[in-house]
Design a protein around this motif. Structure first.
Motif, PDB file in Angstrom:
ATOM      1  N   ILE A  60      40.068  47.191  38.556  1.00  0.00           N
ATOM      2  CA  ILE A  60      39.007  46.209  38.324  1.00  0.00           C
ATOM      3  C   ILE A  60      39.134  45.589  36.932  1.00  0.00           C
ATOM      4  O   ILE A  60      38.884  44.395  36.762  1.00  0.00           O
ATOM      5  N   GLU A  61      39.542  46.377  35.955  1.00  0.00           N
ATOM      6  CA  GLU A  61      39.665  45.884  34.579  1.00  0.00           C
ATOM      7  C   GLU A  61      40.799  44.905  34.396  1.00  0.00           C
ATOM      8  O   GLU A  61      40.749  44.053  33.520  1.00  0.00           O
ATOM      9  N   THR A  62      41.863  45.018  35.202  1.00  0.00           N
ATOM     10  CA  THR A  62      43.024  44.159  34.988  1.00  0.00           C
ATOM     11  C   THR A  62      42.963  42.877  35.714  1.00  0.00           C
ATOM     12  O   THR A  62      42.232  42.492  36.447  1.00  0.00           O
TER      13      THR A  62
ATOM     14  N   LYS B  47      45.693  36.748  37.877  1.00  0.00           N
ATOM     15  CA  LYS B  47      44.709  37.673  38.438  1.00  0.00           C
ATOM     16  C   LYS B  47      44.891  37.823  39.950  1.00  0.00           C
ATOM     17  O   LYS B  47      44.749  38.914  40.490  1.00  0.00           O
TER      18      LYS B  47
ATOM     19  N   LYS C 291      47.897  40.123  40.545  1.00  0.00           N
ATOM     20  CA  LYS C 291      47.554  41.500  40.211  1.00  0.00           C
ATOM     21  C   LYS C 291      46.653  42.103  41.282  1.00  0.00           C
ATOM     22  O   LYS C 291      46.821  43.254  41.675  1.00  0.00           O
TER      23      LYS C 291
ATOM     24  N   TYR D 120      39.505  56.590  38.658  1.00  0.00           N
ATOM     25  CA  TYR D 120      40.228  56.028  37.507  1.00  0.00           C
ATOM     26  C   TYR D 120      41.099  54.849  37.944  1.00  0.00           C
ATOM     27  O   TYR D 120      41.108  53.804  37.294  1.00  0.00           O
TER      28      TYR D 120
ATOM     29  N   TRP E 170      47.400  45.481  43.465  1.00  0.00           N
ATOM     30  CA  TRP E 170      46.501  46.635  43.537  1.00  0.00           C
ATOM     31  C   TRP E 170      46.088  46.899  44.980  1.00  0.00           C
ATOM     32  O   TRP E 170      46.050  48.047  45.422  1.00  0.00           O
TER      33      TRP E 170
ATOM     34  N   ASP F 199      38.856  51.886  38.747  1.00  0.00           N
ATOM     35  CA  ASP F 199      38.329  51.289  37.500  1.00  0.00           C
ATOM     36  C   ASP F 199      39.411  50.493  36.783  1.00  0.00           C
ATOM     37  O   ASP F 199      39.156  49.391  36.280  1.00  0.00           O
ATOM     38  N   THR F 200      40.618  51.025  36.745  1.00  0.00           N
ATOM     39  CA  THR F 200      41.736  50.337  36.106  1.00  0.00           C
ATOM     40  C   THR F 200      42.067  49.044  36.837  1.00  0.00           C
ATOM     41  O   THR F 200      42.308  48.006  36.217  1.00  0.00           O
TER      42      THR F 200
END
Length: 49
Positions: free
Chosen positions: A47-49, A17, A20, A41, A24, A44-45
Motif C-alpha cells: 500500500i505504501e509503494t 503506480k 507497481k 507487513y 503486487w 502494508d508495504t
C-alpha cells in the motif's frame, strides 16, 4: 563488445503506480495459488509503494 546490452535498462525510470500495483497483485495472487496468505507487513508495504 561495442554496444552495452544493459544500456536500455539503465535508461528506464522507476515504474509507475499502476505497474507497481500490478506487480503486487500478481505476487499476492501467486502466494494464494500455493495456499499462502500474505503477511500484514507485505500488505502494508504494498500500500505504501
Amino acid at each position: 563488445m561495442n554496444k552495452d546490452p544493459f544500456k536500455e535498462y539503465v535508461k528506464q525510470s522507476e515504474p509507475g503506480k499502476r505497474d507497481k500495483g500490478y506487480a503486487w497483485y500478481t505476487a499476492i495472487g501467486l502466494q494464494a495459488v500455493d495456499g499462502l496468505q500474505p503477511s500484514q507487513y507485505l500488505l502494508d508495504t504494498a500500500i505504501e509503494t
